[in-house]
Design an enzyme around this catalytic site. Structure first.
Site, PDB file in Angstrom:
ATOM      1  N   ASP A  38      42.333  64.438  49.643  1.00  0.00           N
ATOM      2  CA  ASP A  38      43.621  64.689  50.277  1.00  0.00           C
ATOM      3  C   ASP A  38      43.544  65.923  51.176  1.00  0.00           C
ATOM      4  OD1 ASP A  38      46.277  64.331  50.876  1.00  0.00           O
ATOM      5  OD2 ASP A  38      47.031  65.221  49.031  1.00  0.00           O
ATOM      6  N   GLY A  39      44.288  65.889  52.283  1.00  0.00           N
ATOM      7  CA  GLY A  39      44.411  67.069  53.133  1.00  0.00           C
ATOM      8  C   GLY A  39      43.788  66.945  54.510  1.00  0.00           C
ATOM      9  N   ARG A  51      45.519  63.881  63.783  1.00  0.00           N
ATOM     10  CA  ARG A  51      45.197  63.585  62.385  1.00  0.00           C
ATOM     11  C   ARG A  51      43.843  62.899  62.246  1.00  0.00           C
ATOM     12  NH1 ARG A  51      48.906  63.604  58.351  1.00  0.00           N
ATOM     13  NH2 ARG A  51      47.934  61.789  57.389  1.00  0.00           N
ATOM     14  N   THR A  84      46.962  51.262  48.813  1.00  0.00           N
ATOM     15  CA  THR A  84      47.814  50.163  49.259  1.00  0.00           C
ATOM     16  C   THR A  84      49.057  50.692  49.966  1.00  0.00           C
ATOM     17  OG1 THR A  84      48.729  50.148  47.002  1.00  0.00           O
ATOM     18  CG2 THR A  84      47.049  48.508  47.514  1.00  0.00           C
ATOM     19  N   ASN A  86      48.980  53.278  52.001  1.00  0.00           N
ATOM     20  CA  ASN A  86      48.581  53.856  53.288  1.00  0.00           C
ATOM     21  C   ASN A  86      48.832  52.927  54.473  1.00  0.00           C
ATOM     22  OD1 ASN A  86      45.705  55.701  51.981  1.00  0.00           O
ATOM     23  ND2 ASN A  86      47.837  56.323  52.251  1.00  0.00           N
TER      24      ASN A  86
END
Length: 264
Positions: A38-39, A51, A84, A86
């Site tokens: 994450d991150g 991103r 799922t 995402n």
């Protein structure tokens, strides 16, 4: 002069990591490490980058952590690559994320083969784009006979969906008469999960400072040790992994039992 100093600094850092690695290997290494990566988006935002730049940098971290986990003697490394949930993200970001497995595996597959790493995947394979499926299938086929660490990608994976699908499989067996209701127990249920052939995770690591499971391996993590780290995934390095494993080695795992004087 600066370049020479940087090389010297990197050599010293590599030596320190190597010494720590050997020390940790002599103790209890978690057989299965699961990581919620994450991150990436926040890492990119902090640098005024899109991103997708964070996701690309995160891919490089996957390579580093795979290599050191394999060297440590970890048997299974499961990485939460795409959930799922995402699919709710912007299409541009999803399209990029679906290309990453192909880029990662085409670049690093020879290295994975050299390290005797076996590539696997849990999740809904059929819903992935064809180019993503081809890349993953190729990596799985070419590493199928490898006997070292299993690099297990959780791709288009959601634990609640896994539990529902597992329940359906068992219900179908009851319906056709091949299984009696009283024969259903935890052990039988586990044999129908996507991870049936893998040991349950000993250690879960989540980066970025978030403290939740996000629908990840809810059954399998029942007795795992958790490590929530305030570091973004692209900044997660060998030292971070060694720190997490060293902390794991200091913990007492009781699996619901009471052991030792003064234990509650």
């Amino acid at each position: 002069m600066l370049e020479k100093l940087m090389r010297k600094k990197n050599t010293v850092a590599d030596s320190v990591v190597s010494d720590r690695l050997e020390s940790l290997k002599s103790r209890n290494i978690p057989a299965h490490v699961a990581i919620i990566m994450d991150g990436n988006g926040r890492w990119a935002k902090q640098r005024n980058l899109p991103r997708i730049a964070g996701h690309h940098e995160g891919m490089k971290t996957v390579r580093k952590i795979t290599r050191i986990a394999s060297n440590l003697g970890v048997k299974v490394l499961t990485l939460y690559a795409f959930s799922t949930e995402n699919w709710k993200r912007p299409k541009l970001e999803i399209d990029f994320l679906m290309k990453l497995p192909g880029e990662f595996l085409s670049t690093y597959l020879p290295e994975l083969i050299e390290q005797n790493v076996k590539v696997e995947m849990i999740g809904n394979f059929d819903m992935l784009p064809d180019h993503t499926k081809r890349a993953i299938r190729k990596a799985m086929d070419e590493t199928e006979s490898n006997t070292g660490m299993t690099l297990n990608f959780a791709m288009n994976y959601g634990s609640r969906l896994e539990l529902v699908e597992t329940t359906k499989k068992i219900a179908a067996l009851v319906a056709d008469g091949s299984l009696k209701i009283e024969e259903i127990d935890e052990s039988l249920f586990a044999t129908h999960l996507m991870t049936a052939h893998l040991p349950e995770p000993d250690l879960l690591i989540r980066t970025s400072g978030e403290v939740r499971l996000s629908n990840f391996m809810l059954w399998q993590l029942a007795y795992a040790e958790f490590s929530f780290l305030d570091v973004l995934w692209p900044d997660f390095d060998e030292k971070c992994l060694l720190d997490a494993i060293e902390e794991f080695q200091l913990r007492k795992r009781r699996f619901g039992s009471v052991e030792g004087e003064g234990d509650a």
